[in-house]
Design a protein around this motif. Structure first.
Motif, PDB file in Angstrom:
ATOM      1  N   SER A 248      -4.913   6.832  25.960  1.00  0.00           N
ATOM      2  CA  SER A 248      -4.859   7.299  24.581  1.00  0.00           C
ATOM      3  C   SER A 248      -5.916   8.347  24.326  1.00  0.00           C
ATOM      4  O   SER A 248      -6.933   8.404  25.000  1.00  0.00           O
ATOM      5  CB  SER A 248      -5.102   6.128  23.624  1.00  0.00           C
ATOM      6  OG  SER A 248      -6.471   5.815  23.578  1.00  0.00           O
TER       7      SER A 248
ATOM      8  N   HIS B 212      -9.607   2.822  16.846  1.00  0.00           N
ATOM      9  CA  HIS B 212      -8.538   1.859  17.060  1.00  0.00           C
ATOM     10  C   HIS B 212      -8.514   0.772  15.982  1.00  0.00           C
ATOM     11  O   HIS B 212      -9.570   0.313  15.523  1.00  0.00           O
ATOM     12  CB  HIS B 212      -8.686   1.183  18.426  1.00  0.00           C
ATOM     13  CG  HIS B 212      -8.753   2.151  19.563  1.00  0.00           C
ATOM     14  ND1 HIS B 212      -9.950   2.563  20.123  1.00  0.00           N
ATOM     15  CD2 HIS B 212      -7.774   2.803  20.241  1.00  0.00           C
ATOM     16  CE1 HIS B 212      -9.691   3.416  21.103  1.00  0.00           C
ATOM     17  NE2 HIS B 212      -8.390   3.586  21.193  1.00  0.00           N
TER      18      HIS B 212
ATOM     19  N   ILE C 261      -2.887  -0.712  17.486  1.00  0.00           N
ATOM     20  CA  ILE C 261      -2.499  -1.503  18.653  1.00  0.00           C
ATOM     21  C   ILE C 261      -2.001  -2.839  18.130  1.00  0.00           C
ATOM     22  O   ILE C 261      -2.758  -3.568  17.476  1.00  0.00           O
ATOM     23  CB  ILE C 261      -3.677  -1.715  19.620  1.00  0.00           C
ATOM     24  CG1 ILE C 261      -4.239  -0.369  20.088  1.00  0.00           C
ATOM     25  CG2 ILE C 261      -3.260  -2.572  20.806  1.00  0.00           C
ATOM     26  CD1 ILE C 261      -5.528  -0.496  20.884  1.00  0.00           C
TER      27      ILE C 261
ATOM     28  N   SER D 273      -8.611   8.542  22.720  1.00  0.00           N
ATOM     29  CA  SER D 273      -9.441   7.573  22.016  1.00  0.00           C
ATOM     30  C   SER D 273     -10.495   8.220  21.125  1.00  0.00           C
ATOM     31  O   SER D 273     -11.098   7.545  20.319  1.00  0.00           O
ATOM     32  CB  SER D 273     -10.135   6.649  23.034  1.00  0.00           C
ATOM     33  OG  SER D 273     -10.914   7.405  23.930  1.00  0.00           O
TER      34      SER D 273
ATOM     35  N   CYS E  24      -6.030  -2.148  26.931  1.00  0.00           N
ATOM     36  CA  CYS E  24      -7.401  -1.652  26.885  1.00  0.00           C
ATOM     37  C   CYS E  24      -7.579  -0.405  27.738  1.00  0.00           C
ATOM     38  O   CYS E  24      -8.325   0.516  27.370  1.00  0.00           O
ATOM     39  CB  CYS E  24      -8.368  -2.745  27.326  1.00  0.00           C
ATOM     40  SG  CYS E  24      -8.475  -4.125  26.154  1.00  0.00           S
TER      41      CYS E  24
ATOM     42  N   SER F 178      -6.406   2.417  25.865  1.00  0.00           N
ATOM     43  CA  SER F 178      -7.341   2.740  24.780  1.00  0.00           C
ATOM     44  C   SER F 178      -8.574   3.485  25.249  1.00  0.00           C
ATOM     45  O   SER F 178      -9.371   3.933  24.428  1.00  0.00           O
ATOM     46  CB  SER F 178      -7.777   1.453  24.072  1.00  0.00           C
ATOM     47  OG  SER F 178      -6.665   0.753  23.574  1.00  0.00           O
TER      48      SER F 178
END
Length: 478
Positions: free
Chosen positions: A2, A167, A119, A4, A300, A303
């Motif tokens: 992602s 997130h 998420i 992030s 994770c 992310s």
């Protein structure tokens, strides 16, 4: 992976006044804190005071205990109400009479998710634990996520938090198709089984709901799905994003290999296809947590969490409250509490308890949750409960069912099913009777588990006190 770092938190609720009906709930208090952190004004009410209401008051919310039309401030812009609030609630009636917009919990949470990289973790079982795993790993990795989890998580200091990172990690419940209010950037479907049959018509209807949930994941995002689940192929077919499977062994995208177990706790290696990602040694007992951890690892990694942070944090994760939570050890008796209320959850939890506490005798006080669920899954409940040595069943916890449903099935029916399979089960109507029976019957080394989604957890504290005070058995807690 992602982006992030690419989405700074937005604050569209700054300066707005929002009233929360049922503000003390784990999820609702998280939403209220989110608004407060953004600079909004928060008022709210609940039937009982608690840690969540006290925390919100310290943060500046105007919290009322009890429901009254007078609790809704004149300057209110929006009302948010929990799923437990009925249309006759005086605050909701007053809000509608004033023409105020009102949103259910899941509707408002869905709006908040558009402000961050959302998420969402869905599935019939394991949602709370896996959501908590993801939130904990991202926190330990320094990504400072926001999260809303349907359970208290001691290592996260609660079930919700507003972080400064990009997130927002949420538990996605399928009941009432609530999760269709979400449009996540990444999601997981842990499993799809029969449940909530007071709402869904059948398993096909449930699969259809999860398929709709999968289809709402952002096109540039990720869906992580249990490759061994019978519904996985159907659910994945509706997703318009990248789909990655997870499992134990096999040809899944994310998979656990080289499993070993000690006292019910598993160590294993996480792989993404042929690439070794990280070793993990879980603190939680039970093979089902291996699957939860592998799913969490996939989310994770997407992310932006480094592999070493993922493996280390998963190993340090201690779990959510009411998930095989050891509440005390008195007079050589260990008292454990668990939220399991579906046959698959019960089986997984009791297998984990067998692994952790073997060869000790395992008692279970199982409080069925809903008459409809008990009726639909009666034989499955009996099969799962047989894993315990001694089973006590109080009255079914009543919620949402019709009076006709209440007359259709009772706890004695479940007891007879267990006995018919060779299990040792007993019906006792109320908690006082159960406490007396347990004080008389529990022996040194026994493990007692209170289990269910109702209020069976209330048994534990007075029972521990009873065991301390019982003649001939009093000794300091171990």
């Amino acid at each position: 992976m992602s982006p992030s770092h690419a989405r700074p938190p937005a604050t569209p609720y700054a300066g707005h006044s929002i009233h929360f009906i049922g503000v003390g709930g784990c999820g609702m208090s998280g939403l209220a804190e989110f608004v407060l952190t953004e600079g909004g004004q928060v008022s709210g009410s609940d039937l009982q005071a608690g840690a969540a209401t006290e925390r919100l008051a310290r943060l500046g919310a105007a919290v009322h205990i009890g429901h009254s039309a007078a609790n809704v401030p004149p300057e209110t812009d929006l009302v948010v109400y929990s799923a437990a609030v009925q249309e006759a609630n005086p605050e909701l009636v007053a809000s509608r009479g004033r023409g105020l917009p009102a949103l259910k919990y899941a509707e408002f949470l869905g709006r908040l998710m558009t402000l961050r990289l959302g998420i969402a973790v869905g599935g019939t079982h394991g949602k709370s634990t896996t959501t908590a795993m993801v939130a904990y790993v991202l926190s330990e990795a320094g990504l400072d996520p926001s999260f809303v989890i349907g359970a208290d998580v001691p290592q996260l200091e609660g079930g919700s938090r507003v972080g400064n990172g990009p997130h927002l990690v949420v538990e996605a419940c399928e009941y009432d198709r609530s999760f269709l209010n979400f449009a996540p950037h990444a999601a997981a479907v842990l499993n799809v089984e029969e449940d909530h049959l007071d709402y869904f018509k059948d398993l096909a209807d449930i699969r259809d709901a999860f398929s709709d949930f999968a289809s709402r994941t952002a096109a540039e995002g990720l869906l992580v799905i249990n490759g061994a689940d019978a519904a996985a192929e159907e659910v994945a077919a509706r997703a318009g994003c990248r789909v990655e499977t997870f499992g134990i062994g096999g040809g899944w995208d994310w998979h656990a290999e080289n499993l070993s177990v000690e006292a019910g706790r598993f160590a294993f290696d996480v792989y993404r296809r042929d690439e070794h990602v990280t070793p993990v040694t879980l603190a939680l007992a039970g093979k089902h947590h291996v699957l939860n951890a592998v799913a969490a690892a996939g989310l994770c990694a997407w992310s932006g969490a480094p592999a070493e942070a993922i493996g280390g944090a998963l190993g340090r994760f201690q779990g959510a409250s009411r998930r095989m939570e050891v509440l005390g050890r008195v007079a050589e008796v260990t008292v454990v509490d668990d939220y399991a209320h579906h046959p698959t959850e019960i089986r997984a939890t009791l297998e984990a308890a067998r692994g952790q506490f073997a060869p000790r005798r395992l008692w279970v006080v199982f409080q069925p949750h809903q008459h409809s669920r008990t009726r639909f899954l009666l034989k499955d409940f009996a099969q799962a409960l047989r894993l315990a040595d001694k089973i006590i069943v109080p009255d079914i916890y009543f919620v949402r069912d019709s009076e006709n449903e209440r007359q259709t099935v009772c706890s004695q029916d479940l007891v007879e099913e267990v006995k018919g399979l060779g299990g040792e089960a007993q019906y006792l109507e109320d908690f006082d009777s159960i406490r007396r029976r347990l004080v008389e019957s529990l022996g040194p080394g026994d493990v007692l588990m209170t289990m269910g989604a109702g209020d069976v957890w209330r048994l534990a504290e007075p029972l521990l006190a009873d065991l301390v005070g019982a003649p001939g058995r009093a000794r300091p807690p171990a």
